[in-house]
Every structure is written in C-alpha cells, then in structure tokens.
Design an enzyme around this catalytic site. Structure first.
Site, mmCIF file in Angstrom:
data_model
loop_
_atom_site.group_PDB
_atom_site.id
_atom_site.type_symbol
_atom_site.label_atom_id
_atom_site.label_comp_id
_atom_site.label_asym_id
_atom_site.label_seq_id
_atom_site.Cartn_x
_atom_site.Cartn_y
_atom_site.Cartn_z
ATOM 1 N N ASP A 193 0.817 -1.212 0.000
ATOM 2 C CA ASP A 193 0.000 0.000 0.000
ATOM 3 C C ASP A 193 0.850 1.259 0.000
ATOM 4 O O ASP A 193 0.395 2.315 -0.430
ATOM 5 C CB ASP A 193 -0.929 -0.015 1.220
ATOM 6 C CG ASP A 193 -1.876 1.167 1.240
ATOM 7 O OD1 ASP A 193 -2.577 1.375 0.232
ATOM 8 O OD2 ASP A 193 -1.904 1.898 2.249
ATOM 9 N N MET A 274 -7.343 5.798 3.070
ATOM 10 C CA MET A 274 -7.503 6.933 2.158
ATOM 11 C C MET A 274 -6.284 7.156 1.267
ATOM 12 O O MET A 274 -6.296 8.053 0.425
ATOM 13 C CB MET A 274 -7.752 8.211 2.973
ATOM 14 C CG MET A 274 -9.062 8.208 3.738
ATOM 15 S SD MET A 274 -10.517 8.091 2.651
ATOM 16 C CE MET A 274 -10.330 9.595 1.682
ATOM 17 N N ARG A 275 -5.238 6.340 1.433
ATOM 18 C CA ARG A 275 -4.038 6.572 0.633
ATOM 19 C C ARG A 275 -4.323 6.407 -0.853
ATOM 20 O O ARG A 275 -3.773 7.136 -1.688
ATOM 21 C CB ARG A 275 -2.916 5.635 1.084
ATOM 22 C CG ARG A 275 -1.592 5.905 0.361
ATOM 23 C CD ARG A 275 -0.453 5.049 0.902
ATOM 24 N NE ARG A 275 0.047 5.589 2.159
ATOM 25 C CZ ARG A 275 0.060 4.910 3.296
ATOM 26 N NH1 ARG A 275 -0.412 3.680 3.324
ATOM 27 N NH2 ARG A 275 0.543 5.446 4.391
ATOM 28 N N ALA A 276 -5.190 5.472 -1.208
ATOM 29 C CA ALA A 276 -5.497 5.248 -2.621
ATOM 30 C C ALA A 276 -6.118 6.490 -3.255
ATOM 31 O O ALA A 276 -5.788 6.851 -4.397
ATOM 32 C CB ALA A 276 -6.436 4.049 -2.769
#
Length: 670
Positions: A193, A274-276
């Site tokens: 991720d 929320m990184r995506a």
C-alpha cells in the site's frame, strides 16, 4: 561509466514507462513497484530513466545535495551560506538486498558521541538518493524493517537516525522504484500500500515484437554509444517534456467532478484507508500535466485507477492482482458529467514517446470470470474413497475455506533470517544481554558500556564531566526476536486420502498453514507422494501463492509410498541446508499414517522417519485419519519423527482458544 540503454528504445511495456515518467514529473505520486517475471526489462527501464532526469543544482561541498535556492535548515552539513553551487546529473542509487541498516540510513560514531558529544555522521544511501532515484531490485527479498525505514523516509521526505538518544535528521526526497518477481515471494499488504503505483509486466507473445526486442538488444551490445546516439533525439524530446510537465503541474486543476470520480472508484473497489484516493488524485494530476493540459479529465482518472488500485485490492496473498475494467468504466460513467467531463473515459490518452507509454494496451488473453473455476474439472458425484491399493487417479478436490491455525514453531534459539515464527538472536527485538562487538557497532548497550568504562576513569585522567570511553569499552546489545523458517509440507495424495470431502479439508488445512507461513515470513516447499513415488511439487521458495496453485491442482489416488515421501523431504532439506544453513526447518507431514506398496512399507517408513529424529529436525504430523475406528498410525509416525501429532480440528486456533477457556472455566468453578 557505461552507457545506459535508452529509455525510448525499450520495446512495449507501455504501463511501466508511463508509471516511471509520471513519477519523474511528480515524485509526490509515491514511487513505482514493478512486478513481473524475469527478463522483462524491469531493471533496464529503471536504469534508463536516470538519463532522462533533469540536472539538479546542489550546494557545493554538501554531502546531502541541498538545493541552493532552499537549503535544508536542519542539514547536518549546514548552515549553508549563499554562494557557490554546482550542477550535476540526478543520481540513481541502487540498494542491494543484503544492505545493512547503517548502509541505508547512515552511521553515527557512538564512541565520539559519548566521549566528545560530537554528532559524527556518515551519510547512507538515503542521503545519496536525495533529489534523485532510489532503486531497489528484488524489493520483496529485502528485510521487512529495511523496507519500513525506506518507505517511511519516502513518505516523510526525511531520514532520522537515532542511537541511544543521539539523533540526526536530513532531507531524503527521491523517486522510489522497486522491482520484484512474485514467484520469489510477496510483499506484505501494508508495504504494498505504501507504493504509489504498481505495474504488472510480462514478456510479449507477439513474434514481431520479440524480434524487435532481440534486434535492439544485440545492436546495443555491439555498440552501446552508437546505439544511444541513434536515440538521442527521442531521449532529448522526452527529457524536455518532463521539464515542461513539471513546470505545468502547479497549474493543473483537479475539479470537484474528478475528485468525486476518484472517491467513488476507491469506494466501489473497497480499498482500505484513504491513501489510494490521494495517490489517484496526484497521479491524475500528473497525467494531465504530462499530456500538456491544465484540467484533469475522466481519462486521467481511469488511467490513474489502473495504476494505483490493483495492488490495494488484495486481501490475502492468494488473491490475484487486477482490476475489473468494466466495473471501473461503469463507476466513472455513473459519477461523471461534472466540470465538463463526459465521464465515459472513451477518449484515448495522449500517446507518449517511443511507442506511446501514455496508452494502455488491451490484453488479448485477459481472464474472464473465475479462471480457477473454469480450469478445474467438475467434482464427481459421491466421492467414495478409493481403496489404498487402487491405481486410479481422481480429479483434484476443491480446497475447503482457510482458517486461522495454531502456531507451530521450531524449538530452541536460532540465528536465521528475520521473520515471525520461532525464537532467534536478531538485530531487532528485546535486549537480552551484551557482548563485545564483532566488527562495526550497530546496537549499543549503554549500561554495559558505562559499566565497562567506569573503573578506568581515574587511570585515563578524566577531569571534566564527560566519560572517557575507549573502543574496548563499547558493548553490543544482544537481542532476541523471531526468525522465519523453512516450512516443508509433505502431503499424502494417495488413495487412502482421496475421499473428496476429506481431501478438501486437508487442502484447506494446508492452505491455512500456507497463509500462516506467508504472515510469518517463511520459505515454503511442497513434497507429495502417491502411487509408487514422491515428487517435489514446489522447491523451497518464498512464494506461498505458487505453493497454493500447486496444491489446488494436486491429483489423488494410488498406493501410499510414505517412506518415499519422507526420503524425498529429507533430500530437499539436505540441499537447502547447503544453500541457507542458518534457516531452520519445520517439516509438516499431512497424512493418515498408512504406508502401503513395496516390501515392508511400514518398517521402511519408520526408518525414514528416524532420520529426521536423529538430525533433530522439528516436525509435526497433521493426522487426517477419519471414521469411527481410528488406528493411531499418524501418532506412531510422529513418535518416530520425534515430533508431535495434531488432528485437523486441533490445528484450528479457535479450537485451541475454546479449549483453554473451558479449562479456565472449570478451574474457576472448582
């Protein structure tokens, strides 16, 4: 210095080239993880990118490549006075798999820090890579704690080195590129991720394209400089386009419509956190800048999703990476239409240089639906077990649902590769003692060092508050943590195990143990035996999903050559000890304990089992015997091996937990 292969001369690999170029335009995208089989130009493309990076201005004499226009106020070589600067090409720094922590982050001279209070710091590879490219080949083989340090520095733009209360910080902003072959093992989902984009690469199956690859490679090998000169104009054009896109990037507008599409896409594919969303937003912005636009369009959002989401959808190592493009198009169309976007994503992306890395080719052989289900034969009716003396073969049984297993570990204290299974002396873990350092000091045991130096202070003429420390006083902390092991599965695939319901349960148990091995950073191997012989279905590897694929297609039937299976496993271990002597083994024999075929099969199996006991190899027998009458053969085999036996039910962690609760409850009642 050797001439690198030109970036624009790489044949195909459009997604790979596009992902690298987007990170060159905007390093904030978060780097690229390149996954693919060997021989697919992964390393060639990454090394070629360094020649396209614009030159950087650095403060003269600064070991940390500070920008003269905005030098780092906390630079260990600072403060920097305005004045002299130099221009140099952006560096590409390679991190070897066997690098130490000090080589990565830098080394602090503990002796001078204790005796003189001086922060004598030797920069590491993170400092060398500042404002350049940091390339990690075979990143999946890098120790987890080094990957954590690497990704933390990439996310924060700074590296921190701390030793016993002495701290040094320096800037570390770089384009991070990792390459890996999934056959050699996966990265943990948390680490996956942290990479902004991921690209899957494979060799082309088109003869014409393969011919062109060979033609260009031979021409380059014959005359690297001449070959590079023939591509100089294309290289210059891409370099100028990167500079123009960087200048345009701050002007690119990410409208509410595009943001809504990004959020809806991440929600539709159920990615964690929320990184995506953030990575997709940065990638879409970089795509617009690369295309020379100041507005993010639906096509940018679509391409950003294809690069940023596939690796974030994996829930366990057996899930195949990928994205349902039909679902992606439906989501974009449903939430499109704002800010002048049509939302259908039908416009072709702007073609890139040297063959168009801005586009994404449609695969000719994309899997349709459940590929595994399509490949598997239909289960037969009934499912009666074949007699152990039968010679027929049954179609593979589907594995039962995996479950959380009881922790199986190797007794004693090892010194193998870092992992999460068995106790071991490691560089990271709880401190258990101190010793004189062998070589460079890495982990100081402060109390032991002070204790060693204290009796000599008067003889050394100490007069001030500082402690007079000599090299002989330094003590290295000894630490205990966990290691990864080689878990070798020896699976009985004979007729006595061939009842479909039972074999499905057995495969589910082995699959559960494979998942546990993945989480504990083990190597795994698979030996199967049936008929008249044993086979190494999978040599020891770090790729548990490869083991899962072999297990899924495992046929059953025939006699039970238990001795052959044990002897084959013994040979595998002998060879593996020569390759990796520090890694201890755990043998997991999955059988009902029966031995048939050949002269004296039971006695021969007993002699083979005693080989493991004589060498002290840790072993567990998973007893698969079922039915109202139990012969206890698996238990006898465990005794011969010098190990323990567990039933399929006892292998479940929840069964063990409920048993403990029952025992505790009965004690409280008493």
């Amino acid at each position: 210095m050797s001439t690198p292969f030109p970036f624009t001369a790489v044949v195909g690999q459009d997604d790979l080239r596009l992902a690298l170029l987007l990170n060159a335009v905007s390093p904030a995208v978060g780097g690229v993880l390149v996954r693919g089989e060997k021989g697919t130009a992964k390393s060639t493309a990454v090394r070629a990118l360094s020649a396209l990076m614009p030159e950087v201005d650095v403060v003269s004499g600064c070991r940390f490549s500070c920008d003269p226009d905005s030098p780092d106020p906390g630079c260990p070589d600072g403060p920097h006075e305005p004045g002299a600067f130099a221009s140099r090409p952006a560096r590409m720094v390679e991190l070897p798999v066997g690098a130490s922590e000090d080589r990565l982050v830098g080394a602090l001279d503990i002796e001078r820090a204790l005796a003189e209070g001086v922060k004598a710091f030797e920069p590491g590879l993170l400092a060398d890579a500042h404002r350049g490219i940091l390339y990690v080949d075979e990143v999946n083989l890098l120790h987890d704690h080094l990957v954590d340090l690497l990704l933390d520095a990439a996310a924060m733009g700074a590296s921190y080195v701390e030793r016993e209360g002495v701290s040094v910080r320096h800037a570390a902003r770089f384009l991070l590129v990792g390459t890996m072959n999934p056959e050699e093992g996966e990265l943990r989902p948390q680490l996956l991720d942290r990479f902004g984009l991921t690209v899957e690469v494979a060799a082309s199956r088109e003869p014409d394209q393969r011919v062109e690859v060979v033609r260009r490679r031979l021409a380059y090998d014959d005359d690297p400089a001449g070959f590079a000169a023939r591509w100089a104009d294309e290289e210059a054009a891409v370099r100028a386009r990167i500079v123009a896109a960087r200048e345009l990037l701050p002007s690119v507008r990410l409208g509410d419509g595009a943001l809504r599409q990004i959020a809806a896409t991440c929600a539709a594919f159920e990615v964690d956190g929320m990184r995506a969303d953030i990575v997709m937003a940065r990638t879409a912005t970089a795509l617009a800048a690369w295309a020379g636009r100041t507005e993010v369009l639906a096509e940018d959002v679509r391409q950003a999703a294809l690069l940023a989401l596939p690796h974030r959808r994996r829930r366990n190592p057996f899930d195949a990476p990928g994205l349902d493009e039909d679902k992606l198009d439906e989501t974009l169309e449903e939430f499109g239409g704002s800010d002048g976007q049509d939302g259908d994503g039908d416009d072709d992306p702007d073609p890139g240089p040297g063959g168009g890395p801005g586009g994404r080719p449609e695969p000719d052989d994309a899997p349709q639906g459940d590929g595994d289900a399509a490949a598997r034969p239909e289960a037969g009716e009934g499912g009666e077990p074949q007699p152990s003396g039968g010679g027929g073969e049954q179609s593979p049984a589907r594995a039962a649902e995996p479950f959380r297993t009881k922790v199986l570990s190797v007794p004693g204290l090892g010194e193998g590769a870092a992992g999460r299974r068995s106790r071991a002396r490691t560089e990271h873990g709880r401190t258990t003692g101190a010793r004189r350092p062998r070589g460079a000091l890495t982990k100081l045991h402060l109390a032991a060092t002070v204790q060693a130096a204290a009796p000599h202070q008067r003889a050394r003429g100490r007069s001030g508050p500082g402690l007079v420390v000599r090299r002989d006083d330094l003590r290295q902390a000894t630490r205990e943590g966990r290691e990864g092991n080689l878990v070798l599965f020896v699976v009985d695939a004979s007729g006595s195990m061939a009842a479909r319901q039972r074999m499905g349960a057995v495969k589910g148990a082995v699959l559960s143990l494979l998942l546990d091995a993945y989480q504990r950073r083990d190597k795994v191997g698979l030996v199967t035996f049936r008929g008249s012989a044993a086979d190494v279905a999978l040599p020891p590897t770090s790729s548990v999903d490869a083991a899962a694929v072999r297990l899924e297609s495992l046929p059953t039937g025939g006699r039970t050559p238990l001795a052959a299976g044990l002897l084959k496993a013994h040979e595998v271990l002998r060879v593996e000890r020569l390759r990796d002597p520090a890694r201890r083994a755990l043998v997991v024999v999955v059988t009902d304990g029966r031995a048939t075929g050949g002269p004296e099969p039971v006695a021969l199996a007993g002699r083979a089992a005693r080989l493991f006991a004589a060498e002290g190899t840790a072993s567990v027998v998973v007893d698969c015997e079922s039915g109202p009458v139990r012969l206890g053969l698996a238990g006898r085999l465990a005794d011969e091996l010098g190990g323990t036996a567990v039933t399929l039910d006892e292998l479940r962690a929840d069964s063990i937990a409920s048993l403990v609760k029952d025992v505790q409850g009965s004690r409280r009642a008493a």
